[in-house]
Design a protein around this motif. Structure first.
Motif, PDB file in Angstrom:
ATOM      1  N   MET A 203       0.908  -1.228   0.031  1.00  0.00           N
ATOM      2  CA  MET A 203      -0.038   0.158   0.080  1.00  0.00           C
ATOM      3  C   MET A 203       0.888   1.378  -0.171  1.00  0.00           C
ATOM      4  N   PRO A 204       1.934   1.386   0.680  1.00  0.00           N
ATOM      5  CA  PRO A 204       2.651   2.703   0.738  1.00  0.00           C
ATOM      6  C   PRO A 204       3.360   2.731  -0.601  1.00  0.00           C
ATOM      7  N   HIS A 205       3.783   1.741  -1.374  1.00  0.00           N
ATOM      8  CA  HIS A 205       4.146   1.748  -2.793  1.00  0.00           C
ATOM      9  C   HIS A 205       3.032   2.367  -3.716  1.00  0.00           C
ATOM     10  N   LEU A 206       1.810   1.977  -3.690  1.00  0.00           N
ATOM     11  CA  LEU A 206       0.668   2.450  -4.499  1.00  0.00           C
ATOM     12  C   LEU A 206       0.444   3.884  -4.033  1.00  0.00           C
ATOM     13  N   VAL A 207       0.352   4.204  -2.966  1.00  0.00           N
ATOM     14  CA  VAL A 207       0.147   5.686  -2.527  1.00  0.00           C
ATOM     15  C   VAL A 207       1.074   6.342  -2.977  1.00  0.00           C
ATOM     16  N   GLN A 208       2.337   6.208  -2.746  1.00  0.00           N
ATOM     17  CA  GLN A 208       3.430   6.887  -3.631  1.00  0.00           C
ATOM     18  C   GLN A 208       3.484   6.978  -4.881  1.00  0.00           C
ATOM     19  N   ARG A 209       2.766   5.980  -5.712  1.00  0.00           N
ATOM     20  CA  ARG A 209       2.979   5.987  -7.092  1.00  0.00           C
ATOM     21  C   ARG A 209       1.812   7.040  -7.621  1.00  0.00           C
ATOM     22  N   PHE A 210       0.762   6.906  -6.635  1.00  0.00           N
ATOM     23  CA  PHE A 210      -0.372   7.795  -7.192  1.00  0.00           C
ATOM     24  C   PHE A 210      -0.062   9.107  -6.698  1.00  0.00           C
ATOM     25  N   SER A 211       0.777   9.554  -5.697  1.00  0.00           N
ATOM     26  CA  SER A 211       0.807  10.744  -5.415  1.00  0.00           C
ATOM     27  C   SER A 211       1.792  11.249  -6.408  1.00  0.00           C
ATOM     28  N   GLU A 212       2.670  10.777  -6.987  1.00  0.00           N
ATOM     29  CA  GLU A 212       3.726  11.233  -7.798  1.00  0.00           C
ATOM     30  C   GLU A 212       3.114  11.314  -9.264  1.00  0.00           C
ATOM     31  N   HIS A 213       1.971  10.549  -9.529  1.00  0.00           N
ATOM     32  CA  HIS A 213       1.501  10.593 -10.950  1.00  0.00           C
ATOM     33  C   HIS A 213       0.139  11.219 -11.361  1.00  0.00           C
ATOM     34  N   LEU A 214      -0.691  11.341 -10.064  1.00  0.00           N
ATOM     35  CA  LEU A 214      -2.019  11.518 -10.328  1.00  0.00           C
ATOM     36  C   LEU A 214      -2.257  13.135  -9.759  1.00  0.00           C
ATOM     37  N   THR A 215      -2.748  14.178 -10.663  1.00  0.00           N
ATOM     38  CA  THR A 215      -2.877  15.437 -10.113  1.00  0.00           C
ATOM     39  C   THR A 215      -4.443  15.610 -10.766  1.00  0.00           C
TER      40      THR A 215
END
Length: 125
Positions: free
Chosen positions: A92-104
């Motif tokens: 989950m931390p990995h997914l949240v990090q990826r979404f935080s970096e790529h979704l705006t």
């Protein structure tokens, strides 16, 4: 009652909070089911490149595991098995990090003065 911070419901709540922090486009709507929300988020994330590490599960697999485990715990009253718990604890931390970096959020369109005037005039009729 307070949720156990290691529970699936707490993980799901934290995920929702992190997504809402990305902008209103990513917040879960009150009328959305967990599955509908998952579909909408995965659609928004469709252009995110795959993780470069070969042992990393796909975003779909992580989010699907979370959504299913949450639904089971929240609506079925059953806890996820240890394997799912461990999978989510790790990824989950990995997914949240990826979404935080790529979704705006998309920027809101700014209306011109004439568009605002037309809108307000129609609203007064």
């Amino acid at each position: 009652a307070a949720l156990d911070q290691d529970s699936i419901r707490a993980r799901y709540r934290d995920f929702l909070a992190s997504m809402a922090a990305r902008g209103e486009d990513f917040a879960r709507h009150p009328e959305e089911t967990p599955i509908e929300y998952q579909r909408r988020i995965l659609h928004a994330a469709r252009d995110i490149p795959a993780a470069s590490e070969t042992d990393t599960p796909a975003d779909l697999a992580i989010l699907d595991t979370l959504t299913r485990a949450y639904s089971l715990e929240r609506y079925g009253g059953r806890q996820a098995d240890g394997e799912r718990q461990n999978f989510l604890r790790r990824w989950m931390p990995h997914l949240v990090q990826r979404f935080s970096e790529h979704l705006t959020s998309k920027p809101k369109k700014t209306l011109t003065t004439s568009q605002k005037t037309i809108q307000s005039r129609w609203g007064e009729d």
